[in-house]
Scaffold this active site. Structure first.
Site: not given
Ligand code: PXP
Length: 237
Positions: A8, A11, A44, A46, A50, A71, A102, A150, A192
């Protein structure tokens, strides 16, 4: 089963947006992650855009051959956006404007879910629902027609970090879900808050199709790359 890793890159966009200029570049980051062994990229978008923006998603989709897991919330505008983008997969997540990240799984009572899952699947997009680790939500996800679930591992990850004794109880919930997912023939994904320790713990589960990991990978990568960048500056200056 060999699990896949979705990286992901939200960030990276958070850091880029701090200056509203092009660096670090999202496409470069996605390519770098894929060349480093990521099986696919997760983003993701949003509603408030953001971090990852719709424009980023469009660029990634047009330039990247490997799968993109998008996402999005249940908002109809976001479902329409996904229908136009046509990523490999869509993970529907709950979204609350004030949250930092989330915070939990979906409320599956949302009336539009079945219709939206059908709409996305018709476009050949694989659909996943981000749910809390409970059997009721897992069974409901199957009834709703989702290809995958998930499981939100945020609570589990926090318990691991805090070495909290409730950890075993939370793991047992995730384990039961993984067993039920196998019976129901629904793909079982996790994500997550995962880091090396929590991911290692969860790797005991044998039927995890995909892990989605973001924040820790991006944060930890700083410690692996900073030395090279500083050395390069020392040669320049
Ligand atoms: N899976 C989903 C569905 C999420 O919403 C997120 C955060 O955007 C993640 C995985 C990744 O989480 P993390 O950034 O905490 O590893």
């Amino acid at each position: 089963m060999k699990s896949k890793l979705g990286v992901n890159i939200d960030h990276i966009a958070t850091v880029r947006n701090a200056r509203s200029e092009g660096h670090p570049d999202i496409l470069k980051a996605a390519r770098f992650a894929l060349n480093s062994g990521a099986d696919f990229i997760t983003i993701h978008v949003r509603e408030d855009q953001r971090h990852i923006k719709k424009k980023d998603a469009l660029i990634l989709k047009s330039k990247i051959k490997k799968p993109i897991n998008l996402e999005i919330s249940t908002n109809s505008k976001m479902i329409n956006f996904a229908s136009k983008l046509k990523p490999y997969s869509v993970c529907i997540v709950p979204e609350n404007r004030k949250e930092i990240t989330t915070e939990g799984g979906l409320n599956l009572k949302n009336n539009s879910l079945a219709k939206n899952i059908k709409k996305l699947k018709k476009l050949n997009i694989k659909v996943s629902l981000f749910i809390n680790p409970n059997l009721k939500d897992l069974k409901k996800s199957k009834i709703l027609g989702s290809d995958s679930v998930e499981i939100h591992t945020g609570k589990f990850s926090r318990l691991v970090k805090n070495k909290d004794s409730k950890l075993k109880q939370e793991f047992s919930k995730i384990l039961k879900c993984s067993q039920m997912a196998k019976k129901l023939k629904i793909n079982f994904n996790l994500g997550h808050g995962l880091d090396y320790v929590s991911a290692k713990y969860l790797s005991k589960l044998k039927n995890v199709s995909e892990y989605n990991i973001g924040h820790f990978i991006i944060g930890e990568s700083l410690f692996h790359g900073m030395k090279r960048v500083i050395k390069k500056f020392k040669t320049i200056l």
